[in-house]
Design a protein around this motif. Sequence first.
Motif, PDB file in Angstrom:
ATOM      1  N   UNK A   6      -7.198  12.974  14.313  1.00  0.00           N
ATOM      2  CA  UNK A   6      -7.642  14.171  13.591  1.00  0.00           C
ATOM      3  C   UNK A   6      -7.109  14.154  12.162  1.00  0.00           C
ATOM      4  N   UNK A   7      -7.980  14.492  11.220  1.00  0.00           N
ATOM      5  CA  UNK A   7      -7.561  14.580   9.821  1.00  0.00           C
ATOM      6  C   UNK A   7      -6.725  15.844   9.643  1.00  0.00           C
ATOM      7  N   UNK A   8      -5.533  15.674   9.073  1.00  0.00           N
ATOM      8  CA  UNK A   8      -4.623  16.788   8.840  1.00  0.00           C
ATOM      9  C   UNK A   8      -4.771  17.298   7.416  1.00  0.00           C
ATOM     10  N   UNK A   9      -4.853  16.355   6.471  1.00  0.00           N
ATOM     11  CA  UNK A   9      -4.953  16.730   5.058  1.00  0.00           C
ATOM     12  C   UNK A   9      -5.578  15.584   4.282  1.00  0.00           C
ATOM     13  N   UNK A  10      -6.307  15.935   3.207  1.00  0.00           N
ATOM     14  CA  UNK A  10      -6.961  14.919   2.382  1.00  0.00           C
ATOM     15  C   UNK A  10      -7.089  15.444   0.960  1.00  0.00           C
ATOM     16  N   UNK A  11      -6.898  14.539  -0.020  1.00  0.00           N
ATOM     17  CA  UNK A  11      -6.987  14.965  -1.422  1.00  0.00           C
ATOM     18  C   UNK A  11      -7.263  13.770  -2.329  1.00  0.00           C
ATOM     19  N   UNK A  12      -8.076  14.016  -3.363  1.00  0.00           N
ATOM     20  CA  UNK A  12      -8.232  13.038  -4.440  1.00  0.00           C
ATOM     21  C   UNK A  12      -6.909  12.985  -5.180  1.00  0.00           C
ATOM     22  N   UNK A  13      -6.445  11.800  -5.496  1.00  0.00           N
ATOM     23  CA  UNK A  13      -5.170  11.688  -6.190  1.00  0.00           C
ATOM     24  C   UNK A  13      -5.044  10.331  -6.868  1.00  0.00           C
ATOM     25  N   UNK A  14      -3.880  10.087  -7.419  1.00  0.00           N
ATOM     26  CA  UNK A  14      -3.577   8.836  -8.082  1.00  0.00           C
ATOM     27  C   UNK A  14      -2.238   8.321  -7.558  1.00  0.00           C
ATOM     28  N   UNK A  15      -2.201   7.045  -7.215  1.00  0.00           N
ATOM     29  CA  UNK A  15      -0.945   6.427  -6.794  1.00  0.00           C
ATOM     30  C   UNK A  15      -0.458   5.572  -7.944  1.00  0.00           C
ATOM     31  N   UNK A  16       0.853   5.538  -8.173  1.00  0.00           N
ATOM     32  CA  UNK A  16       1.433   4.858  -9.331  1.00  0.00           C
ATOM     33  C   UNK A  16       0.958   3.417  -9.498  1.00  0.00           C
ATOM     34  N   UNK A  17       0.841   2.654  -8.422  1.00  0.00           N
ATOM     35  CA  UNK A  17       0.452   1.243  -8.548  1.00  0.00           C
ATOM     36  C   UNK A  17      -0.953   0.952  -8.025  1.00  0.00           C
ATOM     37  N   UNK A  18      -1.475   1.801  -7.133  1.00  0.00           N
ATOM     38  CA  UNK A  18      -2.782   1.546  -6.525  1.00  0.00           C
ATOM     39  C   UNK A  18      -3.942   2.145  -7.309  1.00  0.00           C
ATOM     40  N   UNK A  19      -3.676   3.125  -8.157  1.00  0.00           N
ATOM     41  CA  UNK A  19      -4.731   3.752  -8.954  1.00  0.00           C
ATOM     42  C   UNK A  19      -5.298   4.997  -8.299  1.00  0.00           C
ATOM     43  N   UNK A  20      -6.543   5.343  -8.661  1.00  0.00           N
ATOM     44  CA  UNK A  20      -7.165   6.573  -8.155  1.00  0.00           C
ATOM     45  C   UNK A  20      -7.837   6.331  -6.811  1.00  0.00           C
ATOM     46  N   UNK A  21      -7.822   7.379  -6.000  1.00  0.00           N
ATOM     47  CA  UNK A  21      -8.438   7.272  -4.689  1.00  0.00           C
ATOM     48  C   UNK A  21      -8.268   8.551  -3.903  1.00  0.00           C
ATOM     49  N   UNK A  22      -8.420   8.424  -2.598  1.00  0.00           N
ATOM     50  CA  UNK A  22      -8.328   9.571  -1.710  1.00  0.00           C
ATOM     51  C   UNK A  22      -7.214   9.314  -0.697  1.00  0.00           C
ATOM     52  N   UNK A  23      -6.231  10.207  -0.697  1.00  0.00           N
ATOM     53  CA  UNK A  23      -5.120  10.138   0.237  1.00  0.00           C
ATOM     54  C   UNK A  23      -5.489  10.949   1.472  1.00  0.00           C
ATOM     55  N   UNK A  30      -1.387   7.354   7.710  1.00  0.00           N
ATOM     56  CA  UNK A  30      -1.669   7.784   6.344  1.00  0.00           C
ATOM     57  C   UNK A  30      -2.467   6.651   5.703  1.00  0.00           C
ATOM     58  N   UNK A  31      -3.558   7.023   5.036  1.00  0.00           N
ATOM     59  CA  UNK A  31      -4.447   6.017   4.456  1.00  0.00           C
ATOM     60  C   UNK A  31      -4.783   6.391   3.015  1.00  0.00           C
ATOM     61  N   UNK A  32      -5.092   5.365   2.221  1.00  0.00           N
ATOM     62  CA  UNK A  32      -5.511   5.572   0.843  1.00  0.00           C
ATOM     63  C   UNK A  32      -6.747   4.724   0.606  1.00  0.00           C
ATOM     64  N   UNK A  95       4.406  17.675   1.215  1.00  0.00           N
ATOM     65  CA  UNK A  95       5.629  17.202   1.879  1.00  0.00           C
ATOM     66  C   UNK A  95       5.835  17.922   3.206  1.00  0.00           C
ATOM     67  N   UNK A  96       5.675  19.247   3.200  1.00  0.00           N
ATOM     68  CA  UNK A  96       5.853  20.021   4.430  1.00  0.00           C
ATOM     69  C   UNK A  96       4.854  19.602   5.501  1.00  0.00           C
ATOM     70  N   UNK A  97       3.604  19.438   5.112  1.00  0.00           N
ATOM     71  CA  UNK A  97       2.573  19.019   6.060  1.00  0.00           C
ATOM     72  C   UNK A  97       2.873  17.625   6.598  1.00  0.00           C
ATOM     73  N   UNK A  98       3.275  16.719   5.718  1.00  0.00           N
ATOM     74  CA  UNK A  98       3.608  15.346   6.103  1.00  0.00           C
ATOM     75  C   UNK A  98       4.771  15.349   7.097  1.00  0.00           C
ATOM     76  N   UNK A  99       5.839  16.098   6.780  1.00  0.00           N
ATOM     77  CA  UNK A  99       7.011  16.145   7.656  1.00  0.00           C
ATOM     78  C   UNK A  99       6.665  16.758   9.015  1.00  0.00           C
ATOM     79  N   UNK A 100       5.861  17.813   9.027  1.00  0.00           N
ATOM     80  CA  UNK A 100       5.452  18.455  10.282  1.00  0.00           C
ATOM     81  C   UNK A 100       4.601  17.496  11.120  1.00  0.00           C
ATOM     82  N   UNK A 101       3.709  16.757  10.477  1.00  0.00           N
ATOM     83  CA  UNK A 101       2.871  15.781  11.178  1.00  0.00           C
ATOM     84  C   UNK A 101       3.733  14.673  11.782  1.00  0.00           C
ATOM     85  N   UNK A 102       4.723  14.194  11.025  1.00  0.00           N
ATOM     86  CA  UNK A 102       5.643  13.174  11.545  1.00  0.00           C
ATOM     87  C   UNK A 102       6.449  13.720  12.724  1.00  0.00           C
TER      88      UNK A 102
END
Length: 113
Positions: A6-23, A30-32, A95-102
């Motif tokens: 099940x998808x918990x959260x998703x957002x367009x974003x930028x990663x420092x080394x990977x560039x733009x995408x969807x987290x 966790x996928x990008x 962060x809160x969502x990530x920690x709760x999911x973990x």
Amino acid sequence: MDPDEKRVRQEDCNEDTLGIGILTLTNKRVAFDKKHARVMDFSGSIGETILDVPLENVTKVWKEGLLMKKVCFTAKTNDGEKTYKFGVFSNGSWRKTFEKTLENFHSKKPDEK
């Protein structure tokens, strides 16, 4: 995605080394996905999945930044530990969502994963 994923959260974003995408954060990983955009017609398309980390490999989650807000995590890879930093809209909420999911992932019995 797997049928029981099940998808918990998703957002367009930028990663420092990977560039733009969807987290994407799911109850299992966790996928990008790389995102390709064209300025001429303001269109975009989702490319290949360049990061796919099972939750059992995530070792640490934190947030950083005041102006450039980032949610960060460290994961075990074949090459050792690797840190990823994603520029998101609300790093505290992520962060809160990530920690709760973990927490939910690790609280399940081994045969339920």
